[in-house]
Design a protein around this motif. Structure first.
Motif, short mmCIF file in Angstrom:
data_model
loop_
_atom_site.label_atom_id
_atom_site.label_comp_id
_atom_site.label_asym_id
_atom_site.label_seq_id
_atom_site.Cartn_x
_atom_site.Cartn_y
_atom_site.Cartn_z
N PRO A 1 10.64 -11.69 -25.33
CA PRO A 1 10.64 -12.77 -26.27
C PRO A 1 10.32 -12.81 -27.76
N TYR A 2 10.94 -13.44 -28.66
CA TYR A 2 10.33 -13.54 -30.15
C TYR A 2 10.25 -12.16 -30.71
N ALA A 3 11.07 -10.82 -30.25
CA ALA A 3 10.69 -9.53 -30.89
C ALA A 3 12.18 -9.30 -31.39
N PRO A 4 12.35 -9.35 -32.65
CA PRO A 4 13.50 -8.95 -33.29
C PRO A 4 13.65 -7.21 -33.13
N ASP A 5 14.78 -6.79 -32.97
CA ASP A 5 15.15 -5.45 -32.93
C ASP A 5 14.96 -4.86 -34.11
N TYR A 6 15.02 -5.31 -35.26
CA TYR A 6 14.91 -4.47 -36.52
C TYR A 6 14.59 -5.40 -37.69
#
Length: 187
Positions: free
Chosen positions: A95-100
């Protein structure tokens, strides 16, 4: 494990850096909310974070500077079973981790005090829980900010416009809590 390189041209007009990383994480904490004020933290026994980033700064003239940056992260729960319903979320994005993230910027500073700066930042899709359901996430978004101003030795006058094109996006979404926990940003 993390490693990187930083380099400059002899005249300092061009600077750049590149970093790659890989982390093995034990007991990665995941927040579970039951109301707007009541939450519990559960642990994923194993997770990994692998990625990289590059950044460039170019100053072709004393008055101008341009920047560009790009980052990519694969933040994955390697082992996680929901303690409430027994669902296995191993292999899902944390959760809360953008991919880029992508960013470009330009800055101008006159020799008589006027200045301007603009940034455009694109953030990849984000999930706010480990299920990766569309309802618990936000798609990629691009935000543009602009700052104009005048500066003298003893004072500075600045006008800043954030989210120049008035793009709606969520900066926080707490699945399971309901509409009162959505934080819609239109800065």
């Amino acid at each position: 494990l993390e490693t990187g390189i930083h380099a400059n041209t002899a005249d300092q007009t061009l600077r750049g850096s590149a970093t790659v990383f890989g982390y093995a994480i034990q007991d990665y904490q995941i927040e579970r909310s039951f109301s707007a004020t009541d939450y519990l933290v559960v642990n994923a026994p194993r997770a990994t974070s692998v990625g990289g980033e590059i950044e460039l700064h170019w100053r072709p003239h004393r008055a101008w500077q341009f920047t560009a940056a790009a980052g990519w992260t694969d933040m994955t729960l390697r082992e996680f079973t929901d303690p409430y319903d027994g669902a296995d979320y191993s292999g899902k994005r944390a959760p809360y981790a953008p991919d880029y993230t992508l960013a470009v910027g330009a800055a101008w500073q006159s020799n008589i005090g006027w200045f301007a700066h603009t940034d455009m930042v694109t953030t990849g899709s984000v999930y706010y829980d480990e299920s990766e359901r569309a309802a618990s996430g936000t798609p990629a978004r691009t935000i543009v900010d602009l700052t104009l101003g005048y500066e003298r030795a003893a004072w500075k006058l600045t006008v800043t416009v954030t989210n120049l094109f008035d793009r709606d996006y969520y900066s926080l979404l707490i699945p399971g809590v309901g509409e009162e926990a959505l934080e819609l940003r239109t800065d």
